[in-house]
Design a protein around this motif. Sequence first.
Motif, PDB file in Angstrom:
ATOM      1  N   GLN A  57       0.851  -1.176   0.000  1.00  0.00           N
ATOM      2  CA  GLN A  57       0.000   0.000   0.000  1.00  0.00           C
ATOM      3  C   GLN A  57       0.892   1.232   0.000  1.00  0.00           C
ATOM      4  O   GLN A  57       1.620   1.484   0.961  1.00  0.00           O
ATOM      5  N   GLU A  60      -2.593   5.912  -1.054  1.00  0.00           N
ATOM      6  CA  GLU A  60      -3.918   5.314  -1.194  1.00  0.00           C
ATOM      7  C   GLU A  60      -3.969   4.304  -2.341  1.00  0.00           C
ATOM      8  O   GLU A  60      -5.053   3.859  -2.729  1.00  0.00           O
ATOM      9  N   LYS A  61      -2.823   3.940  -2.849  1.00  0.00           N
ATOM     10  CA  LYS A  61      -2.765   3.044  -4.004  1.00  0.00           C
ATOM     11  C   LYS A  61      -2.330   1.649  -3.584  1.00  0.00           C
ATOM     12  O   LYS A  61      -1.299   1.475  -2.926  1.00  0.00           O
TER      13      LYS A  61
END
Length: 336
Positions: A57, A60-61
């Motif tokens: 992670q 936020e990806k």
Amino acid sequence: MDDGGTALRLGPTADGRDLVRTPGDPTRLLALGAFPVHSRMEELEQGLLMQPWAWIQLAEKSLLAKAYIIKEGYALLVSDLQQVWHEQVDASVVSQRAKELNKRLTAPPAAFLRHLDDLLRPLLKDTACPGEATFSCDWVAEALIIRVRSTLSGLPFYWNFHCSLANPSLVSQHLVRPLMGMSLALQCQVKELAMLLRMKDLEIQDYQESGATLSRDRLKTKPFEENSFLEKFMVEKLPEACSIGNGKPFVMNLQSLYMAVTKQEIQVDQDTGDPQASSSASLQGSDNQLLNQPKEPVSSAPLLPEPEKESTNTSGPMQRPQPSKVKRKKLRGLFS
């Protein structure tokens, strides 16, 4: 120099590196690592294939990633389930990029690669990262840039992974073919389990015909019907079972099977005489692998505080085990 233009090892230098005659220019000598250039690149390719996928992670990806690092370079593969990016570099690229990003640090490429290994290992294993390293990612055109910031010897250390879109053959090698192999293996497993259930039903029937009874009625089961089970599964369980989400279920539950399938495919390539696979047959026992193996010390520049340890002499040619013949069991389809 051989006819194929391969860089040939002539002998060790005073500092333990190998003296290599470069292809195309017999008068030019380079001090490199223990293996020819093409062997190290093949080692990176095959070593990366045998690594499991990790779920990471970044901000936020959510991404899937795998990496393979040796003393002479690294290979990195990243996917967001929409596209796949790849970077593979040798020690010369590592040295040049380190100079551009870290002008106050001076160290050999192997030392920077060791530090990158120290940073990537906990990220890929979802453990605490030493030195509080931070990772971020940006998309520039079709390229993925993963930026790393940490400290090295008390000084800021920066690194950028420049990943370009992976070519279709690489995507097939790391995703399409292994996933097809995993599907066939799971189908075969289902057929084997169905056969065991039918045998258990026959065993229970024999007990019943001999007068045996259950002491607890709640343990009674109906005879197993494979077709009915599959139809019910498709209706009731399939939507939840095939929910890919962000890729984390695939990483958490299926990596042992993924590695077994890729290992089997490499073994088949060896048995069929694939020269690239045969040249990398000893990867699993290679002392050069850094990720997912006990760490091997790398030589550091005087700037790095960690004392240098003597490493195993690898100046000789890599010993290649003879591939063993593996009789493959014919896989049966789920509905066959």
